[in-house]
Write a protein that holds these residues in place. Structure first.
Motif, PDB file in Angstrom:
ATOM      1  N   ALA A 170       0.772  -1.284  -0.046  1.00 54.99           N
ATOM      2  CA  ALA A 170       0.055  -0.018   0.010  1.00 54.99           C
ATOM      3  C   ALA A 170       0.995   1.139   0.034  1.00 54.99           C
ATOM      4  N   GLN A 171       0.326   2.357  -0.397  1.00 47.59           N
ATOM      5  CA  GLN A 171       0.990   3.541  -0.580  1.00 47.59           C
ATOM      6  C   GLN A 171       0.659   4.275   0.610  1.00 47.59           C
ATOM      7  N   THR A 172       1.767   4.822   1.205  1.00 46.08           N
ATOM      8  CA  THR A 172       1.636   5.578   2.478  1.00 46.08           C
ATOM      9  C   THR A 172       1.674   7.096   2.257  1.00 46.08           C
ATOM     10  N   ASP A 173       2.219   7.499   1.283  1.00 46.29           N
ATOM     11  CA  ASP A 173       2.483   8.912   0.763  1.00 46.29           C
ATOM     12  C   ASP A 173       2.738   9.280  -0.556  1.00 46.29           C
ATOM     13  N   PRO A 174       1.665   9.339  -1.393  1.00 43.31           N
ATOM     14  CA  PRO A 174       1.847   9.362  -2.972  1.00 43.31           C
ATOM     15  C   PRO A 174       2.944  10.167  -3.435  1.00 43.31           C
ATOM     16  N   SER A 175       3.201  11.302  -2.364  1.00 40.91           N
ATOM     17  CA  SER A 175       4.301  12.115  -3.026  1.00 40.91           C
ATOM     18  C   SER A 175       5.548  11.618  -3.283  1.00 40.91           C
ATOM     19  N   LEU A 176       5.940  10.489  -2.361  1.00 42.47           N
ATOM     20  CA  LEU A 176       7.120   9.830  -2.570  1.00 42.47           C
ATOM     21  C   LEU A 176       7.215   8.604  -3.711  1.00 42.47           C
ATOM     22  N   GLY A 177       6.324   8.427  -4.259  1.00 41.47           N
ATOM     23  CA  GLY A 177       6.273   7.498  -5.318  1.00 41.47           C
ATOM     24  C   GLY A 177       6.472   5.967  -4.849  1.00 41.47           C
ATOM     25  N   HIS A 178       7.588   5.389  -5.518  1.00 40.77           N
ATOM     26  CA  HIS A 178       7.786   3.887  -4.913  1.00 40.77           C
ATOM     27  C   HIS A 178       8.326   4.043  -3.348  1.00 40.77           C
ATOM     28  N   ARG A 179       9.145   5.067  -3.174  1.00 40.40           N
ATOM     29  CA  ARG A 179       9.735   5.062  -1.805  1.00 40.40           C
ATOM     30  C   ARG A 179       8.774   5.368  -0.688  1.00 40.40           C
ATOM     31  N   GLY A 180       7.446   5.637  -0.883  1.00 39.71           N
ATOM     32  CA  GLY A 180       6.459   5.639   0.090  1.00 39.71           C
ATOM     33  C   GLY A 180       5.371   4.413   0.118  1.00 39.71           C
ATOM     34  N   LEU A 181       5.966   3.265  -0.509  1.00 42.08           N
ATOM     35  CA  LEU A 181       5.365   2.100  -0.434  1.00 42.08           C
ATOM     36  C   LEU A 181       5.506   1.240   0.755  1.00 42.08           C
ATOM     37  N   ALA A 182       4.720   0.531   1.440  1.00 40.83           N
ATOM     38  CA  ALA A 182       4.868  -0.352   2.602  1.00 40.83           C
ATOM     39  C   ALA A 182       4.205  -1.523   2.386  1.00 40.83           C
ATOM     40  N   CYS A 183       4.649  -2.478   2.930  1.00 41.93           N
ATOM     41  CA  CYS A 183       4.026  -3.879   2.874  1.00 41.93           C
ATOM     42  C   CYS A 183       3.557  -4.425   4.478  1.00 41.93           C
ATOM     43  N   PHE A 184       2.134  -4.682   4.329  1.00 42.60           N
ATOM     44  CA  PHE A 184       1.549  -5.127   5.514  1.00 42.60           C
ATOM     45  C   PHE A 184       1.359  -6.727   5.752  1.00 42.60           C
ATOM     46  N   LEU A 185       1.261  -7.111   6.836  1.00 36.58           N
ATOM     47  CA  LEU A 185       0.948  -8.438   7.137  1.00 36.58           C
ATOM     48  C   LEU A 185      -0.473  -8.459   7.629  1.00 36.58           C
ATOM     49  N   VAL A 186      -1.362  -8.666   6.910  1.00 35.76           N
ATOM     50  CA  VAL A 186      -2.727  -8.910   7.149  1.00 35.76           C
ATOM     51  C   VAL A 186      -3.560  -9.978   7.415  1.00 35.76           C
ATOM     52  N   GLU A 187      -3.961 -10.155   8.558  1.00 34.94           N
ATOM     53  CA  GLU A 187      -4.647 -11.302   8.932  1.00 34.94           C
ATOM     54  C   GLU A 187      -6.167 -11.304   8.352  1.00 34.94           C
ATOM     55  N   THR A 188      -6.297 -12.257   7.545  1.00 33.85           N
ATOM     56  CA  THR A 188      -7.766 -12.128   6.712  1.00 33.85           C
ATOM     57  C   THR A 188      -8.848 -12.152   7.204  1.00 33.85           C
ATOM     58  N   ASP A 189      -8.748 -12.478   8.773  1.00 35.13           N
ATOM     59  CA  ASP A 189     -10.187 -12.141   9.527  1.00 35.13           C
ATOM     60  C   ASP A 189     -10.353 -10.878  10.279  1.00 35.13           C
ATOM     61  N   THR A 190      -9.545 -10.159   9.764  1.00 35.14           N
ATOM     62  CA  THR A 190      -9.700  -8.620  10.092  1.00 35.14           C
ATOM     63  C   THR A 190     -10.991  -8.042   9.600  1.00 35.14           C
ATOM     64  N   PRO A 191     -11.624  -7.370  10.468  1.00 37.19           N
ATOM     65  CA  PRO A 191     -12.704  -6.690  10.029  1.00 37.19           C
ATOM     66  C   PRO A 191     -12.520  -5.777   8.706  1.00 37.19           C
ATOM     67  N   GLY A 192     -13.281  -5.672   7.754  1.00 37.85           N
ATOM     68  CA  GLY A 192     -13.294  -4.777   6.456  1.00 37.85           C
ATOM     69  C   GLY A 192     -12.467  -5.537   5.414  1.00 37.85           C
ATOM     70  N   PHE A 193     -11.788  -6.784   5.425  1.00 38.98           N
ATOM     71  CA  PHE A 193     -11.119  -7.573   4.633  1.00 38.98           C
ATOM     72  C   PHE A 193     -12.015  -8.835   4.049  1.00 38.98           C
ATOM     73  N   SER A 194     -12.210  -8.669   2.759  1.00 37.56           N
ATOM     74  CA  SER A 194     -13.253  -9.535   2.229  1.00 37.56           C
ATOM     75  C   SER A 194     -12.588 -10.057   0.711  1.00 37.56           C
ATOM     76  N   THR A 195     -13.125 -11.114   0.286  1.00 38.76           N
ATOM     77  CA  THR A 195     -12.607 -11.573  -1.059  1.00 38.76           C
ATOM     78  C   THR A 195     -13.578 -12.026  -1.848  1.00 38.76           C
ATOM     79  N   VAL A 196     -13.270 -11.969  -3.532  1.00 37.53           N
ATOM     80  CA  VAL A 196     -14.459 -12.227  -4.355  1.00 37.53           C
ATOM     81  C   VAL A 196     -13.625 -13.541  -5.014  1.00 37.53           C
ATOM     82  N   GLU A 197     -14.235 -14.619  -5.220  1.00 37.34           N
ATOM     83  CA  GLU A 197     -13.707 -15.735  -6.225  1.00 37.34           C
ATOM     84  C   GLU A 197     -13.634 -15.199  -7.654  1.00 37.34           C
ATOM     85  N   ILE A 198     -12.677 -15.667  -8.281  1.00 37.69           N
ATOM     86  CA  ILE A 198     -12.560 -15.456  -9.716  1.00 37.69           C
ATOM     87  C   ILE A 198     -12.689 -16.614 -10.573  1.00 37.69           C
TER      88      ILE A 198
END
Ligand code: COS
Length: 388
Positions: A170-198
């Motif tokens: 995810a982008q934390t600060d769009p003005s920084l371009g690729h240097r604003g990106l961060a990676c998060f370990l998200v447990e998928t049972d966290t509220p707000g996380f959902s999936t759609v099968e393709i």
């Protein structure tokens, strides 16, 4: 230069070969027909130590070197690219990345669960509007008092519907371009996380593919993998090993195409003799054989560099580009050898072609691999506008 595998590497290959012939091959056709993600087979692969294969034994992995990992993956790929994709995602994109970038707490919490197959993981980089231009993430992470709030969407995510853990870029600060990106370990049972099968994919129908939706997903500070700003490098190092595993799986598809074609050509008779006796058929077999050997050597060379701790990004792109394109060619030629019989799923070759077609797209298209090779040759980054 030594082209021989060690005794241990040969033993791992032999075990993976037997496992593929015993457990994978016979399920692949039905799983493809049913669009069934075979969690039983995934559990069997986990038992073999294939999910987390390169991870240190201290965290529950099998501690394989990259050459050994490559030959194991090749064998699984020979049987089923959908199951090979599971290993690539879980071992290379998820586990290796946590092992490389994670804090001790993150490694202790996640790696044993992932390596044992108790949890599956997925890699959330691609978005509906962000593919090759991976730095241009639209998913936003906003700092809160307790941690971060993440909103956005991810597309074409393998294992996404079954994953308990998602690596989310995810982008934390769009003005920084690729240097604003961060990676998060998200447990998928966290509220707000959902999936759609393709569904309705051309191939890899036995694998699980999802769209991920993140709607103000709240995660704590310790969900950050690496630091804020490391996200792009986390993704690139993950892809350096992911692309290697895709290349190795494609060597397996080449080999599977060869085995099926030689066997069919020897038993199929036309004009009063096996079609294997015709020079034009032998030419097709020779073409598949040479592509298989070339793909294998390029791939193992990349693995050898990784084992020696030397730079391997360019060599991995060479292997990925060549092997994925070779696998498409070999599977297509194998159908030609099989004639009409190769067009239905009595033989594996039509599935090989449908399954492998995506490999020149995912984990970086063939054009992205060429671009990485081209910029290394010229020192010119074609993506950066020339300065005046
Ligand atoms: N390992 C470590 N760092 C790397 C790296 C690698 N393999 N490749 C690039 N980086 C670093 C660079 O060193 C640079 O660092 P600095 O910020 O310190 O200067 C930074 O990352 C940006 O690199 P670069 O300028 O090369 O980025 P570009 O935007 O030009 O693009 C490509 C790089 C095209 C190679 C990248 O966007 C890419 O691989 N795209 C395809 C994405 C993909 O495979 N998607 C599939 C998703 S998974 S199915």
């Amino acid at each position: 230069m030594n082209f021989d595998l060690t005794d241990e590497q040969q033993a791992v290959r032999a075990t993976a070969q037997q496992f593929t012939d015993r457990e994978v091959v016979h399920r692949a056709k039905q799983n493809d027909r049913d669009e069934h993600f075979d969690t039983e087979l995934v559990a069997l692969m986990a038992k073999q130590g294939y999910l987390g294969a390169t991870v240190s034994r201290d965290y529950g992995g099998a501690g394989l070197d990259y050459v050994t990992y490559g030959v194991m993956i090749e064998e699984i790929g020979r049987g089923c690219s959908a199951m090979r994709t599971v290993i690539s995602v879980q071992t290379s994109l998820v586990c290796s990345t946590i092992e490389r970038w994670g804090s001790e707490d993150q490694k202790q919490r996640y790696l044993p669960r992932l390596c044992s197959g108790e949890w599956l993981g997925c890699f959330g980089l691609t978005e509906p509007d962000t593919g090759s231009d991976a730095a241009n993430q639209k998913t936003r992470a906003v700092k809160t008092a307790e941690g971060w709030s993440i909103s956005g969407g991810k597309m074409w995510i393998s294992l996404g519907n079954h994953a308990k853990l998602a690596l989310i870029f995810a982008q934390t600060d769009p003005s920084l371009g690729h240097r604003g990106l961060a990676c998060f370990l998200v447990e998928t049972d966290t509220p707000g996380f959902s999936t759609v099968e393709i569904h309705h994919k051309m191939g890899l129908r036995g694998s699980d593919t999802a769209e991920l939706v993140l709607d103000s997903v709240e995660v704590p500070d310790n969900a950050l993998l690496g630091n804020v700003g490391d996200g792009f490098k986390v993704a690139m190092t993950a892809l350096d090993t992911g692309r290697y595993s895709v290349a190795a799986g494609c060597v397996g598809v080449c080999q599977g195409s060869l085995d099926a074609s030689v066997s069919y050509a020897k038993q199929r008779e036309q004009f009063g003799k096996p079609i294997a006796a015709f020079q034009l058929v032998q030419a097709m077999l020779a073409e598949i054989k040479v592509s298989t050997e070339a793909a294998r050597l390029l791939t193992l060379r990349a693995g050898d560099l990784k084992d020696k701790g030397r730079p391997s990004t360019v060599e991995t792109s060479i292997a990925k580009w060549y092997s994925t394109e070779a696998a498409v060619r070999c599977a297509n030629t194998a159908i030609q050898v099989h004639g009409g019989s190769g067009y239905v799923d009595d033989h594996p070759v039509e599935r090989f072609l449908r399954d492998v077609r995506v490999t020149t797209l995912y984990e970086g298209t063939s054009q992205i691999q060429q671009l990485i090779i081209g910029r290394d040759l010229t020192g010119i980054n074609a993506l950066v506008p020339p300065s005046n």
